[in-house]
Design a protein around this motif. Structure first.
Motif, PDB file in Angstrom:
ATOM      1  N   SER A 177       0.820  -1.212   0.000  1.00 30.04           N
ATOM      2  CA  SER A 177       0.000   0.000   0.000  1.00 30.04           C
ATOM      3  C   SER A 177       0.854   1.262   0.000  1.00 30.04           C
ATOM      4  O   SER A 177       0.424   2.313  -0.499  1.00 30.04           O
ATOM      5  CB  SER A 177      -0.930   0.002   1.211  1.00 30.04           C
ATOM      6  OG  SER A 177      -0.188  -0.093   2.418  1.00 30.04           O
ATOM      7  N   ASP A 222       3.565   1.738  -1.718  1.00 29.96           N
ATOM      8  CA  ASP A 222       3.907   2.036  -3.111  1.00 29.96           C
ATOM      9  C   ASP A 222       2.767   2.794  -3.787  1.00 29.96           C
ATOM     10  O   ASP A 222       2.996   3.756  -4.542  1.00 29.96           O
ATOM     11  CB  ASP A 222       4.193   0.743  -3.879  1.00 29.96           C
ATOM     12  CG  ASP A 222       5.476   0.056  -3.419  1.00 29.96           C
ATOM     13  OD1 ASP A 222       6.329   0.743  -2.834  1.00 29.96           O
ATOM     14  OD2 ASP A 222       5.601  -1.155  -3.638  1.00 29.96           O
ATOM     15  N   THR A 223       1.527   2.346  -3.501  1.00 30.76           N
ATOM     16  CA  THR A 223       0.372   3.031  -4.071  1.00 30.76           C
ATOM     17  C   THR A 223       0.299   4.466  -3.560  1.00 30.76           C
ATOM     18  O   THR A 223       0.064   5.413  -4.337  1.00 30.76           O
ATOM     19  CB  THR A 223      -0.927   2.285  -3.705  1.00 30.76           C
ATOM     20  OG1 THR A 223      -0.821   0.920  -4.099  1.00 30.76           O
ATOM     21  CG2 THR A 223      -2.133   2.917  -4.394  1.00 30.76           C
ATOM     22  N   ARG A 224       0.516   4.647  -2.253  1.00 35.54           N
ATOM     23  CA  ARG A 224       0.465   5.999  -1.706  1.00 35.54           C
ATOM     24  C   ARG A 224       1.554   6.880  -2.320  1.00 35.54           C
ATOM     25  O   ARG A 224       1.300   8.063  -2.620  1.00 35.54           O
ATOM     26  CB  ARG A 224       0.631   5.958  -0.188  1.00 35.54           C
ATOM     27  CG  ARG A 224       0.673   7.357   0.415  1.00 35.54           C
ATOM     28  CD  ARG A 224       0.730   7.367   1.912  1.00 35.54           C
ATOM     29  NE  ARG A 224       0.870   8.733   2.405  1.00 35.54           N
ATOM     30  CZ  ARG A 224       0.876   9.074   3.684  1.00 35.54           C
ATOM     31  NH1 ARG A 224       0.724   8.145   4.617  1.00 35.54           N
ATOM     32  NH2 ARG A 224       1.018  10.336   4.045  1.00 35.54           N
ATOM     33  N   ARG A 266       2.797   6.793  -5.261  1.00 31.55           N
ATOM     34  CA  ARG A 266       2.410   7.214  -6.607  1.00 31.55           C
ATOM     35  C   ARG A 266       1.378   8.332  -6.553  1.00 31.55           C
ATOM     36  O   ARG A 266       1.453   9.294  -7.329  1.00 31.55           O
ATOM     37  CB  ARG A 266       1.863   6.009  -7.392  1.00 31.55           C
ATOM     38  CG  ARG A 266       2.921   4.994  -7.786  1.00 31.55           C
ATOM     39  CD  ARG A 266       2.391   4.008  -8.806  1.00 31.55           C
ATOM     40  NE  ARG A 266       1.359   3.153  -8.255  1.00 31.55           N
ATOM     41  CZ  ARG A 266       1.594   1.990  -7.659  1.00 31.55           C
ATOM     42  NH1 ARG A 266       2.832   1.547  -7.524  1.00 31.55           N
ATOM     43  NH2 ARG A 266       0.593   1.255  -7.207  1.00 31.55           N
ATOM     44  N   TRP A 267       0.431   8.231  -5.644  1.00 33.87           N
ATOM     45  CA  TRP A 267      -0.577   9.276  -5.510  1.00 33.87           C
ATOM     46  C   TRP A 267       0.034  10.547  -4.922  1.00 33.87           C
ATOM     47  O   TRP A 267      -0.327  11.660  -5.332  1.00 33.87           O
ATOM     48  CB  TRP A 267      -1.732   8.778  -4.638  1.00 33.87           C
ATOM     49  CG  TRP A 267      -2.713   7.953  -5.408  1.00 33.87           C
ATOM     50  CD1 TRP A 267      -2.551   6.650  -5.791  1.00 33.87           C
ATOM     51  CD2 TRP A 267      -3.974   8.362  -5.910  1.00 33.87           C
ATOM     52  NE1 TRP A 267      -3.644   6.219  -6.497  1.00 33.87           N
ATOM     53  CE2 TRP A 267      -4.535   7.247  -6.582  1.00 33.87           C
ATOM     54  CE3 TRP A 267      -4.696   9.549  -5.848  1.00 33.87           C
ATOM     55  CZ2 TRP A 267      -5.785   7.310  -7.192  1.00 33.87           C
ATOM     56  CZ3 TRP A 267      -5.949   9.612  -6.453  1.00 33.87           C
ATOM     57  CH2 TRP A 267      -6.473   8.499  -7.119  1.00 33.87           C
ATOM     58  N   VAL A 281      -6.613   6.244  -2.500  1.00 31.64           N
ATOM     59  CA  VAL A 281      -5.405   5.427  -2.409  1.00 31.64           C
ATOM     60  C   VAL A 281      -5.765   4.006  -2.007  1.00 31.64           C
ATOM     61  O   VAL A 281      -5.247   3.032  -2.565  1.00 31.64           O
ATOM     62  CB  VAL A 281      -4.409   6.044  -1.408  1.00 31.64           C
ATOM     63  CG1 VAL A 281      -3.226   5.110  -1.165  1.00 31.64           C
ATOM     64  CG2 VAL A 281      -3.907   7.392  -1.920  1.00 31.64           C
ATOM     65  N   ALA A 330      -7.357   2.180  -4.902  1.00 31.50           N
ATOM     66  CA  ALA A 330      -6.342   1.804  -5.896  1.00 31.50           C
ATOM     67  C   ALA A 330      -5.520   0.621  -5.405  1.00 31.50           C
ATOM     68  O   ALA A 330      -5.174  -0.281  -6.191  1.00 31.50           O
ATOM     69  CB  ALA A 330      -5.444   3.002  -6.175  1.00 31.50           C
ATOM     70  N   HIS A 331      -5.197   0.620  -4.116  1.00 39.59           N
ATOM     71  CA  HIS A 331      -4.418  -0.485  -3.544  1.00 39.59           C
ATOM     72  C   HIS A 331      -5.185  -1.802  -3.643  1.00 39.59           C
ATOM     73  O   HIS A 331      -4.639  -2.826  -4.084  1.00 39.59           O
ATOM     74  CB  HIS A 331      -4.083  -0.177  -2.089  1.00 39.59           C
ATOM     75  CG  HIS A 331      -3.549  -1.351  -1.324  1.00 39.59           C
ATOM     76  ND1 HIS A 331      -2.346  -1.963  -1.638  1.00 39.59           N
ATOM     77  CD2 HIS A 331      -4.050  -2.031  -0.255  1.00 39.59           C
ATOM     78  CE1 HIS A 331      -2.126  -2.961  -0.800  1.00 39.59           C
ATOM     79  NE2 HIS A 331      -3.143  -3.023   0.040  1.00 39.59           N
ATOM     80  N   ALA A 346      -5.370  -3.072  -7.183  1.00 38.53           N
ATOM     81  CA  ALA A 346      -4.111  -3.705  -7.593  1.00 38.53           C
ATOM     82  C   ALA A 346      -3.979  -5.092  -6.971  1.00 38.53           C
ATOM     83  O   ALA A 346      -3.500  -6.037  -7.615  1.00 38.53           O
ATOM     84  CB  ALA A 346      -2.936  -2.825  -7.195  1.00 38.53           C
TER      85      ALA A 346
END
Length: 225
Positions: free
Chosen positions: A85, A87-89, A91-92, A109, A112-113, A116
């Protein structure tokens, strides 16, 4: 339930091999799941395996307090697919306006996590997942997915003190609120007590307990081919 506090199955290369039950013949479902295994690698002054090897279709969930080092461990050691998670944060965060508080877009976020994670679970390869520790439904989801894929679910618990976790948050320059951290502490303490007495989360086949020293020497988390 077996709690192993002294040894871990290891090859000469230092790779710990979680014990796997013999595969049932094709089309035959085992009537009884094997007893889960807990391997305690804490308090070994870093003299613990440098690698963990799991089955080809297995799922591994890494949990612990915020700041305990889950993301650091995953980036350093995971050989294969991982869903984190953080990594997702990241990117955002890179795309969001600088003055926009994270709380505003945090729900996006999370969506999206989980999207994925759902895509990753649709395949059959081994996968390592960052677990925040407070959303038990995520572990239930992973347990169902592991069974559907013909694999098993394993838990890696990073057991560090709250002070160590808070220091980790300060060093990465990003933390959680006091209220959220207290929630994480309570959830982590409950899970740790349960694992130590042999009660693993539903659907989990094994657990490995790591302290900071054991996590620091762990260099490889991989899956058989």
């Amino acid at each position: 339930m077996t709690v192993n506090r002294t040894t871990a199955c290891a090859t000469s290369a230092g790779v710990a091999l979680p014990e796997q039950p013999a595969a049932a013949p094709a089309g035959v479902r085992s009537a009884e799941r094997p007893a889960p295994v807990v391997r305690d690698l804490r308090e070994r002054a870093g003299r613990s395996p440098h690698g963990l090897l799991f089955g080809a279709g297995d799922l591994v969930v890494i949990t612990g307090l915020p700041g305990s080092g889950k993301t650091t461990l995953m980036r350093r050691a995971v050989r294969g697919a991982r869903i984190d998670s953080q990594d997702t944060r990241a990117r955002w965060d890179a795309r969001a306006p600088r003055l926009l508080p994270y709380a505003v877009y945090r729900p996006l976020v999370r969506l999206a996590h989980y999207a994925a994670l759902r895509r990753a679970l649709s395949g059959g390869d081994g996968l390592v997942v960052h677990d925040c520790g407070t959303q038990t439904w995520v572990r239930d989801w992973l347990a169902r997915a592991a069974r559907r894929r013909g694999g098993t679910l394993h838990l890696l618990f990073l057991d560090v003190t709250p002070d160590t976790a808070l220091d980790g948050q300060r060093r990465r320059g990003r933390g959680v609120s006091r209220y959220a951290f207290l929630r994480h502490r309570r959830a982590a303490a409950r899970l740790l007590r349960a694992v130590e007495r042999g009660a693993l989360p539903h659907g989990c086949d094994s657990a490995v307990l790591l302290d900071r020293e054991a996590a620091d020497v762990l260099r490889r988390i991989a899956f058989t081919r």
